[in-house]
Design an enzyme around this catalytic site. Sequence first.
Site, mmCIF file in Angstrom:
data_model
loop_
_atom_site.group_PDB
_atom_site.id
_atom_site.type_symbol
_atom_site.label_atom_id
_atom_site.label_comp_id
_atom_site.label_asym_id
_atom_site.label_seq_id
_atom_site.Cartn_x
_atom_site.Cartn_y
_atom_site.Cartn_z
ATOM 1 N N ALA A 210 9.358 -3.628 -2.074
ATOM 2 C CA ALA A 210 7.944 -3.455 -2.439
ATOM 3 C C ALA A 210 7.386 -2.216 -1.753
ATOM 4 O O ALA A 210 8.135 -1.453 -1.132
ATOM 5 C CB ALA A 210 7.156 -4.690 -2.019
ATOM 6 N N ASN A 211 6.108 -1.973 -1.889
ATOM 7 C CA ASN A 211 5.460 -0.878 -1.164
ATOM 8 C C ASN A 211 4.055 -1.313 -0.762
ATOM 9 O O ASN A 211 3.647 -2.435 -1.034
ATOM 10 C CB ASN A 211 5.442 0.398 -2.015
ATOM 11 N N ARG A 212 3.326 -0.422 -0.129
ATOM 12 C CA ARG A 212 2.059 -0.820 0.497
ATOM 13 C C ARG A 212 0.842 -0.789 -0.425
ATOM 14 O O ARG A 212 -0.278 -0.961 0.025
ATOM 15 C CB ARG A 212 1.760 0.112 1.683
ATOM 16 N N ALA A 276 1.730 1.902 -8.081
ATOM 17 C CA ALA A 276 2.779 2.500 -7.264
ATOM 18 C C ALA A 276 4.078 1.808 -7.680
ATOM 19 O O ALA A 276 4.517 0.842 -7.059
ATOM 20 C CB ALA A 276 2.482 2.279 -5.790
#
Length: 404
Positions: A210-212, A276
């Site tokens: 995942a990402n932020r 994102a």
Amino acid sequence: MTLDGTRILLIIAGGIAAYKSLDLIRRLRERGAVVRPVMTRAAQEFVTPLAVGALSSGHVYTELFSREDEQDVGHIRLARDCDLVLVAPATADLMAKMAHGMADDLASTVLLASDRPILIAPAMNPKMWAAAATQRNLAVLKNDGVDVVGPLEGEMAESGERGLGRMAEPLDIVAAVENLLSRPKPLAGRKAVVTSGPTHEPIDPVRYIANRSSGKQGHAIAAALARLGADVTLVSGPVSIPDPAGVNTQHVERAEEMRDAVIASLPADIAVMVAAVADWRVVSSSGQKIKKQPGEAPPPLQLAENPDILKTIGHHAQRPQLVVGFAAETQNVEENGRAKLERKGADLIVANDVSPETGIMGGDRNSVRLISKTGVEAWPDLSKDEVAERLALWIATQIGGAKP
Ligand code: CTP
């Protein structure tokens, strides 16, 4: 007359400020509005239905289970046969009911059943206004698309206490009504698709890449486009923020699912790709939880490139008239943004610097540069909501008036 023929359903809740509602009715009618009043039981302790009825020169609705009222219009029609629902005064109690979708009297039922714009003018004791519960409810209501006017700072009529809680003056409420009803809808009849949030790429049933991304910017843009009248589909990756008001939100996990949902939403006039999207997915994610094997090396993760959704849309046979992408960069923001514009077939890249020291990823503020074929426009440091508002207006200007 500025409100000529405008039908306003005025809900009067119980509070000392209810006496100002009499003046409010007069001011609204002076401007040509037709006011249909609903009073809660508590409101009738402060002003009489007789006075309210005399000023609005019509029936005053008070009971959910009144045969007479139900035969007259019925609470569902009451909720919708108007251009605006105005709650003045809105008490802490009624705000709490609205925020939680309760419907245990005529006023709360009408509010829940209405599909019209809602404007509230809160009035309560300053301590009640400042209470965590009220502020929580206020945030919920705002997210649901409810508009708010006031409260003002002042001395409370009953206790002499000072602080925020006094109801906005009738003329200010009238101005808020006029403002809300005259809001331009330059994107009416236009369809928009927005992506937001991160994607989750599974490694096994319990782990993912995942990402932020929080989804705050994408969600705010979807809501801002909807406020300008667009018919918005929001394709959101996993986020912990609520769905925005007035938007059709579809939830997905993986990049491939996001791409499919975006393509299924075509044709559209506008695409704003804010998500994102994870660049890579795990080639063959395991159907079972991968177990540690004593003495063995950790399992290798073989990655494959994910579909580039923006690029797909930018070059699609049903390419929307306006395609907007974002560029999250940690260096050479402008140069990289310009390259992305070209590569992805976008009309605009909104570039931001997401290096950790900016706090943009997950934060509430954003500082962006708009990169298009005609040049670069740097915007000041703004909240994500303000960026959304300005971007929606920018899009409306580009796309022009009503659809040909
Ligand atoms: N984007 C997309 N699909 C992807 C990757 C990115 O739709 N698989 C979109 C994003 O929503 C954003 C834009 O492309 O609008 C740019 O995203 P960004 O992560 O900055 O760029 P990348 O394409 O990942 O390029 P790089 O890794 O070189 O920065």
